[in-house]
Design an enzyme around this catalytic site. Structure first.
Site, PDB file in Angstrom:
ATOM      1  N   ALA B 241      12.675 108.392  30.176  1.00 42.59           N
ATOM      2  CA  ALA B 241      12.713 107.891  31.551  1.00 42.59           C
ATOM      3  C   ALA B 241      12.214 106.438  31.647  1.00 42.59           C
ATOM      4  O   ALA B 241      11.764 105.857  30.665  1.00 42.59           O
ATOM      5  CB  ALA B 241      11.882 108.795  32.445  1.00 42.59           C
ATOM      6  N   HIS B 242      12.276 105.905  32.838  1.00 41.97           N
ATOM      7  CA  HIS B 242      11.906 104.503  33.066  1.00 41.97           C
ATOM      8  C   HIS B 242      10.442 104.229  32.731  1.00 41.97           C
ATOM      9  O   HIS B 242       9.569 105.026  33.003  1.00 41.97           O
ATOM     10  CB  HIS B 242      12.225 104.032  34.488  1.00 41.97           C
ATOM     11  N   ASN B 243      10.230 103.082  32.115  1.00 45.54           N
ATOM     12  CA  ASN B 243       8.889 102.581  31.802  1.00 45.54           C
ATOM     13  C   ASN B 243       8.142 103.387  30.734  1.00 45.54           C
ATOM     14  O   ASN B 243       6.956 103.153  30.499  1.00 45.54           O
ATOM     15  CB  ASN B 243       8.031 102.490  33.069  1.00 45.54           C
TER      16      ASN B 243
END
Lengths: 345, 345, 345
Positions: B241-243
């Site tokens: 997922a993001h980050n």
């Protein structure tokens, strides 16, 4: 229905197609219904009394039922196996029509490729050196077929499928969109804190009558072949690792993961989101319930397993039934200890 | 072997390639074998006595073994690390041959793209404005490379990979088919029963020597970067997922899901189908067993975890071993209560 | 920031855009920051005191905070909902710029396709007979759009998405890369040890404002439609089987699998890696925690569930808390039995 009146048939014509006996008045049939939704002018099937009761009261115009059932309210077709009979007529009411047997523009086919008769290839598909495509196989858009790949007759390869070098696919296979056949197996040697890639030089063999869902990944073998047995059906988003061998006519439901070199017998059912570690040997007719985890070893034929880690289905069900009693059980044992301790003092 | 006699070498030549010492008669080698299947004319490796016994009795023609092992039955090559030595010779017997360093027809490259020397691009790939591709990188068919993407040297991008705008990829990376680098992070604000999209304006950085499997999804950061550390290897169908930030030389097995902003240390092993929630901090050398679930918080370096929710491996193993006793335990406690109650009355 | 100085705005201009009140000295803003990373010259938001304290001490140049908060250290914009306000300004600092509204070369569009105004289509996309694309919809590279597909206005279809025949998609939808809308439902009749395919002749309806992640698979219905309700958001690698119906404004996190004919209400949250079997009826506002498994039946509205098999969240939490006591509990009960037995003799 998404496209009503795609086709209209007489009920008597349907009876002939499925070798059934029409009882009642003949009528026009323009579609099919099932237990979820019913429409006037359609036919549905019932293979038990409960469903027959529901459908008799519904708006469907005719029913396909077992030979030993009675029904006077609607015209019926009597057959041995209503579901099987029904499956044969669904396609007559399908809005999905085949593409013409032709090579569309914007297709890249290297000179040494062998194409069978009546092959369909949609735009933006690449077929590389020495690949062979069997008669009447349909290949949709944006498919990649690597070097020396062999695909049999009457296959359907949906858009975006990637089949890498050396893969062998039998006849009458269906592979759904964006599935990958032929990524490298996941093999590394760990040395001085680094992961050194172990080249994966085997291939994949998919036997006849296999259907594979969308976004499935099947890895090629380290050496030898990853094998999907004849008649096996694989749902979407399944992971099959290198050197896995799956027997004939098994069912692998969505999001299952099977790790390297595991072998599966014939007629197994592996339910959704099951995980199986590497080098497990699974017999014939094994059923593994959804979300279960197989830790290793050998699974005898006909076993039914549940849980992570997986145990015998009935044993696991008893454990699940006992678990809600556990928090209270801890208190009950503490109370017992107190009572006995008090008495002893 | 899928393509026998791809290559033939003298055993003495192999000994030179892996800096080993040949003992016994020189011979022709035309392939490799392993514990799963053996063929005449091939070489295999053994790094323990049990496997040596098996392979000595097999049809393989020669063995690669540790320097301190004895073997008089077959010609052997003595080396320090047989598996590592073996990994170096596999590729000589591979049927997989590289494509020529050329731009095939039917490729779309915008005018501002920078291509290195000896780049290979197969048909139906799009490379958009200001992208940069390093020397000797190979890009297969139907790849999409967005604006300002940077890909390093000697990478292999397999068919159907999608790399969206602003992604940065290092040297010597391999990305398998249909993987997506650069979907939007999954971020919404819930307001009045609706989900309002939070624009995701960060990017993805993939460092050198990373390998990513097929149908993997790595989301770009909300802001900043999602980072995959140098030498990390990711299997098929993994969700990042993001980050998320993953340290160097970690192993992420198939179907793992790692939620937003979680950080992973170096040399971790995350086994198949593990789920890790968002904002977890995981140290170096952590091992998480298959199907485990990490609920949150901080995981110290070197921990080994198992279960959903995950606990210390040994503690969880004890719980798993006790569970089959639970249904009977409930009965035993009820019996004890009865006995004590009877006695008290 | 991946591309600093993409855009520069006055803080007062930002205040106007989000209907906020500027307190403190106006300044230039060239980007955004959040709790994970902060830079000089950027603006961030805080919606609680703890985050405000962190950001006040950071290098950010300005803050967006609730109207009832105090802050004298930095210039602030006071608003009702800081996160919502912040979401509106993110896009001004995005490096992602739209493609021109044009049909790129190397696109295959059959003659009977209807294209709206201002449609963008990137290379190597196929759009088949009788498909309709709404105004200002953007379709990336290597997309396949089947016969009679309808896509609404202002949609974004990312690279490699496959949308098969008869699918209907509303307005303002976003579908990320390599997602498959329209694989066959997984339906077979088992007969004499073989799996006979049940033709899947239904379609898929995706309502307005739906966002779907990368490598998602949504199967078309056996008959009727698989439906994704208005405003629902689906993360990466999710499996939605045939005839599933998902209500409005629900959230489906990554790697969830939902089996055939299950219905989901409005405003549900289905967390990562959850599995739901077929024919389950789930009410409105239900929350299912990560990795849970729903075995069947009906789930009432507003329930919160955890575990596999899933139970009421609080009950399951108590079971999880008790489990580490189980191995010792077995010993304690054995000890109690011994004590009572000794006493009885």
């Amino acid at each position: 229905m998404i496209n009503p009146m795609v086709h209209k048939m007489k009920l008597s014509e349907i009876a002939r197609l499925i070798n059934g006996t029409l009882k009642g008045v003949d009528c026009d049939i323009s579609g099919i219904s099932n237990l979820d939704s019913q429409t006037v002018g359609t036919v549905a099937y019932a293979d038990n009394k409960k469903n027959l009761d529901i459908l008799v009261k519904s708006s469907v115009s005719a029913l396909i039922i077992p030979g030993n059932f009675e029904c006077t309210e609607k015209p019926v077709i009597l057959v041995d196996d209503p579901k099987l009979a029904f499956s044969k007529i669904i396609v007559y009411f399908s809005p999905y029509k085949p593409y013409p047997e032709t090579i569309f523009p914007h297709v890249f086919i290297e000179g040494t490729v062998t194409l069978g008769k009546g092959v369909t290839i949609l735009p933006f598909t690449s077929i590389m050196d020495e690949a062979e495509i069997g008669d009447h196989t349909v290949i949709y858009s944006q498919v990649f077929i690597g070097k020396r790949v062999k695909i049999g007759k009457n296959c359907v390869i949906k858009a975006g499928v990637k089949i890498d070098d050396e893969t062998v696919i039998g006849d009458h296979c269906i592979i759904h969109h964006n599935t990958v056949i032929g990524g490298d197996g996941f093999g590394y040697i760990q040395k001085d804190g680094k992961n050194i890639k172990l080249p994966q030089i085997g291939n994949i063999v998919i036997e006849n009558d296999v259907e594979i869902g969308a976004c499935v990944t099947i890895d090629r073998a380290a050496m030898g072949s990853t094998v999907i047995g004849e008649g096996t059906k694989i749902d979407n988003l399944v992971q099959i690792a290198h050197n896995v061998k799956i027997g004939a006519n098994s069912i692998i439901v969505a999001q299952v993961g099977i790790a390297g070199s595991t072998t599966l017998g014939r007629n197994c059912i592996i339910s959704g989101q099951v995980g199986i570690v590497d080098h497990v040997k699974i017999g014939d007719g094994v059923v593994i319930m959804a979300q279960s985890g197989i830790e290793g070893g050998t699974i005898e034929s006909k076993k039914v397993l549940l849980g992570s880690p997986a145990r015998d289905f009935m044993e696991q069900k008893r454990i699940y039934a006992s678990l809600p009693k556990l928090p209270e059980l801890v208190k009950r044992v503490t109370q017992l200890e107190k009572e006995i301790h008090d008495k002893n003092n």
